[in-house]
Design a protein around this motif. Structure first.
Motif, PDB file in Angstrom:
ATOM      1  N   LEU A  10       0.711  -1.226  -0.133  1.00  0.00           N
ATOM      2  CA  LEU A  10      -0.082   0.100   0.032  1.00  0.00           C
ATOM      3  C   LEU A  10       0.852   1.356  -0.013  1.00  0.00           C
ATOM      4  O   LEU A  10       0.516   2.362  -0.648  1.00  0.00           O
ATOM      5  CB  LEU A  10      -0.956  -0.022   1.342  1.00  0.00           C
ATOM      6  N   HIS A  11       1.981   0.963   0.624  1.00  0.00           N
ATOM      7  CA  HIS A  11       2.854   2.420   0.617  1.00  0.00           C
ATOM      8  C   HIS A  11       3.258   2.825  -0.688  1.00  0.00           C
ATOM      9  O   HIS A  11       3.297   4.043  -0.925  1.00  0.00           O
ATOM     10  CB  HIS A  11       4.228   1.830   1.481  1.00  0.00           C
ATOM     11  N   GLY A  25      -6.318  17.116   7.855  1.00  0.00           N
ATOM     12  CA  GLY A  25      -6.865  16.601   8.943  1.00  0.00           C
ATOM     13  C   GLY A  25      -6.420  15.477   9.551  1.00  0.00           C
ATOM     14  O   GLY A  25      -7.247  14.557  10.269  1.00  0.00           O
ATOM     15  N   LEU A  26      -5.194  14.794   9.280  1.00  0.00           N
ATOM     16  CA  LEU A  26      -4.908  13.446   9.777  1.00  0.00           C
ATOM     17  C   LEU A  26      -3.642  13.709  10.878  1.00  0.00           C
ATOM     18  O   LEU A  26      -2.770  12.782  10.884  1.00  0.00           O
ATOM     19  CB  LEU A  26      -4.385  12.779   8.581  1.00  0.00           C
ATOM     20  N   ALA A  27      -3.513  14.661  11.705  1.00  0.00           N
ATOM     21  CA  ALA A  27      -2.353  14.906  12.487  1.00  0.00           C
ATOM     22  C   ALA A  27      -2.184  13.362  13.480  1.00  0.00           C
ATOM     23  O   ALA A  27      -0.979  13.175  13.734  1.00  0.00           O
ATOM     24  CB  ALA A  27      -2.575  16.325  13.757  1.00  0.00           C
ATOM     25  N   GLY A  28      -3.192  13.018  13.889  1.00  0.00           N
ATOM     26  CA  GLY A  28      -3.185  11.814  14.616  1.00  0.00           C
ATOM     27  C   GLY A  28      -2.585  10.619  14.033  1.00  0.00           C
ATOM     28  O   GLY A  28      -2.519   9.549  14.675  1.00  0.00           O
ATOM     29  N   LEU A  29      -2.619  10.560  12.767  1.00  0.00           N
ATOM     30  CA  LEU A  29      -2.085   9.338  11.928  1.00  0.00           C
ATOM     31  C   LEU A  29      -0.760   9.248  11.482  1.00  0.00           C
ATOM     32  O   LEU A  29      -0.242   8.300  11.183  1.00  0.00           O
ATOM     33  CB  LEU A  29      -3.193   9.186  10.727  1.00  0.00           C
ATOM     34  N   ARG A  30       0.001  10.634  11.741  1.00  0.00           N
ATOM     35  CA  ARG A  30       1.308  10.481  11.329  1.00  0.00           C
ATOM     36  C   ARG A  30       1.819  10.165   9.898  1.00  0.00           C
ATOM     37  O   ARG A  30       2.152   9.117   9.748  1.00  0.00           O
ATOM     38  CB  ARG A  30       2.158   9.843  12.258  1.00  0.00           C
ATOM     39  N   VAL A  31       1.218  11.084   8.916  1.00  0.00           N
ATOM     40  CA  VAL A  31       1.706  10.713   7.475  1.00  0.00           C
ATOM     41  C   VAL A  31       2.088  12.146   7.030  1.00  0.00           C
ATOM     42  O   VAL A  31       1.434  13.419   7.026  1.00  0.00           O
ATOM     43  CB  VAL A  31       0.610  10.175   6.662  1.00  0.00           C
ATOM     44  N   CYS A  72       7.460   2.582   8.250  1.00  0.00           N
ATOM     45  CA  CYS A  72       7.499   3.839   9.147  1.00  0.00           C
ATOM     46  C   CYS A  72       6.024   4.734   9.245  1.00  0.00           C
ATOM     47  O   CYS A  72       5.735   5.271  10.018  1.00  0.00           O
ATOM     48  CB  CYS A  72       8.619   4.726   8.810  1.00  0.00           C
ATOM     49  N   VAL A  73       5.250   4.135   8.058  1.00  0.00           N
ATOM     50  CA  VAL A  73       3.898   4.575   8.193  1.00  0.00           C
ATOM     51  C   VAL A  73       2.893   3.371   8.259  1.00  0.00           C
ATOM     52  O   VAL A  73       2.978   2.599   7.334  1.00  0.00           O
ATOM     53  CB  VAL A  73       3.407   5.676   6.871  1.00  0.00           C
ATOM     54  N   LEU A 123      -1.883   5.011   6.072  1.00  0.00           N
ATOM     55  CA  LEU A 123      -1.838   5.091   4.449  1.00  0.00           C
ATOM     56  C   LEU A 123      -3.325   5.256   3.819  1.00  0.00           C
ATOM     57  O   LEU A 123      -3.427   5.733   3.062  1.00  0.00           O
ATOM     58  CB  LEU A 123      -0.920   3.838   4.002  1.00  0.00           C
ATOM     59  N   ARG A 124      -4.084   4.211   4.474  1.00  0.00           N
ATOM     60  CA  ARG A 124      -5.462   3.947   3.807  1.00  0.00           C
ATOM     61  C   ARG A 124      -6.147   5.349   4.037  1.00  0.00           C
ATOM     62  O   ARG A 124      -6.902   5.776   3.073  1.00  0.00           O
ATOM     63  CB  ARG A 124      -6.313   2.898   4.354  1.00  0.00           C
ATOM     64  N   ALA A 125      -5.906   5.999   5.434  1.00  0.00           N
ATOM     65  CA  ALA A 125      -6.743   7.250   5.686  1.00  0.00           C
ATOM     66  C   ALA A 125      -6.106   8.348   4.586  1.00  0.00           C
ATOM     67  O   ALA A 125      -6.663   9.209   4.278  1.00  0.00           O
ATOM     68  CB  ALA A 125      -6.478   7.548   7.117  1.00  0.00           C
TER      69      ALA A 125
END
Ligand code: PMP
Length: 357
Positions: free
Chosen positions: A67-68, A225-231, A252-253, A258-260
């Motif tokens: 997925l990466h 809006g994905l600060a909590g998912l670290r991408v 590392c992700v 990644l899906r988000a």
């Protein structure tokens, strides 16, 4: 045997205080707090992300490799870069760390804007390097970028950071300035575009594809809006992107993140709405705050609360349920940084700041 290296020069990262912590300390209802201290997305994640996260939940037992690649391709298409030049990291911070691992050797320096984002220096010090800074203060009291001042401050550092727009000032720069600096210095010019979506200016991405000494970092933490998912992601020159892949932490992700990110990339409408809200909010604050504000191209406003003490103002606002960032740790003890919230939160922040100031 001495196990730890000498860490006396290093500090722990001090993040902004969380809603739960502030609510507990002041006996407030967490749902009533307005957290305007970390430049997060007040609209929350794009709606499609919730479904993507739910769908990804049964896959958390497997590593995310394949997925990466997909998400790198989607990012590449979104930013107009070949997939080979796109790298992913655990937030933009993860991208800085990994590029640092590929570039810095013991004793090498990074040159950073002041006032500016603290993690560049922290990352360099973690890798055995040092930080020195170029000033952004202009003669008229603002915080404009000036290529000449960056070049004058340059003293052989391996990485020169330019934050566009800058945190905590909101100041933006131009591609011409980046190019001028890159022409004059020997190191890598690393343009941090964490807040780029909120700005009207051109991105430095094309420069990173043309030259071997300019790189760009971006993030899903702010407009997406994905600060909590670290991408986060980087657009790196050819040779640097392959070096990155040699030193990056495997996987590392995470797969859910990644899906988000993929779902968020598919929802342009949410980014547009977020950017419109940020533009409304920064204008609203600039027009309605009694205290002077600085021009900003980001989703936050730097407010000069002098002669009041910024830490006292921030403390009083916190007791009233509005969490803002006191910028003393950025070297600006006379200022607070206020993120744009929802319309209601932003109006409330303005009322409370005017009352306290
Ligand atoms: N760059 C700047 C200028 C920032 O303000 C931040 C976060 N506050 C980051 C990078 C890090 O973002 P991420 O969440 O992607 O690590």
């Amino acid at each position: 045997m001495k196990i730890l290296r000498d860490l006396s020069e290093l500090d722990e990262y001090v993040p902004g205080r969380g809603v739960e912590e502030v609510a507990r300390e002041h006996g407030l209802d967490p749902d009533e707090l307005a957290k305007l201290a970390s430049n997060e997305n007040p609209l929350g994640p794009p709606p499609a992300v919730e479904e993507a996260v739910r769908e990804a939940a049964p896959t958390v037992n497997v590593y995310p490799t394949a997925l990466h690649e997909d998400v790198r391709g989607e990012v590449a298409e979104a930013v107009g870069a070949p997939v080979e030049n796109v790298v992913l990291g655990a937030g933009a911070d993860g991208v800085f760390d990994t590029v640092g691992r590929a570039v810095l050797e013991d004793g090498d320096g990074v040159l950073t804007p002041s006032p500016g984002f603290s993690y560049y220096g922290m990352s360099a010090r973690n890798l055995g390097g040092y930080e020195s800074s170029y000033g952004l203060r202009t003669d008229d009291g603002g915080f404009g970028y000036d290529a000449g001042r960056i070049v004058d401050a340059y003293d052989g550092e391996k990485i020169v950071y330019i934050t566009a727009p800058n945190n905590p000032t909101g100041t933006d720069t131009t591609v011409e300035t980046v190019e001028r600096v890159a022409d004059e210095v020997d190191g890598l010019v690393f343009v941090d575009e964490a807040y780029h979506e909120f700005s009207d200016r051109e991105s430095a991405v094309p420069l990173a594809l043309e030259r071997d000494d300019v790189a760009v970092a971006r993030t899903f933490s702010k407009a997406y809006g994905l600060a909590g998912l670290r991408v986060g992601y980087g657009v790196l020159p050819d040779g640097m992107a392959s070096a990155y892949r040699k030193v990056v932490t495997p996987f590392c992700v995470g797969g859910v993140s990644l899906r988000a990110a993929s779902a968020a990339l598919g929802d342009d409408g949410h980014v547009t709405e977020t950017v419109e809200l940020a533009r409304w909010g920064r204008e609203y604050m600039t027009e309605n705050l009694d205290a002077p504000t600085y021009d900003t191209a980001a989703n936050f406003v730097l407010v000069d609360v002098s002669p009041c003490d910024a830490s006292e103002v921030a403390g009083e606002l916190e007791r009233r349920g509005v969490i803002v960032r006191d910028t003393t740790s950025f070297g600006l003890p006379e200022c607070i940084r206020v993120s744009v919230g929802t319309r209601e939160e932003t109006r409330r922040a303005v009322r409370e700041i005017n009352d306290v100031y």
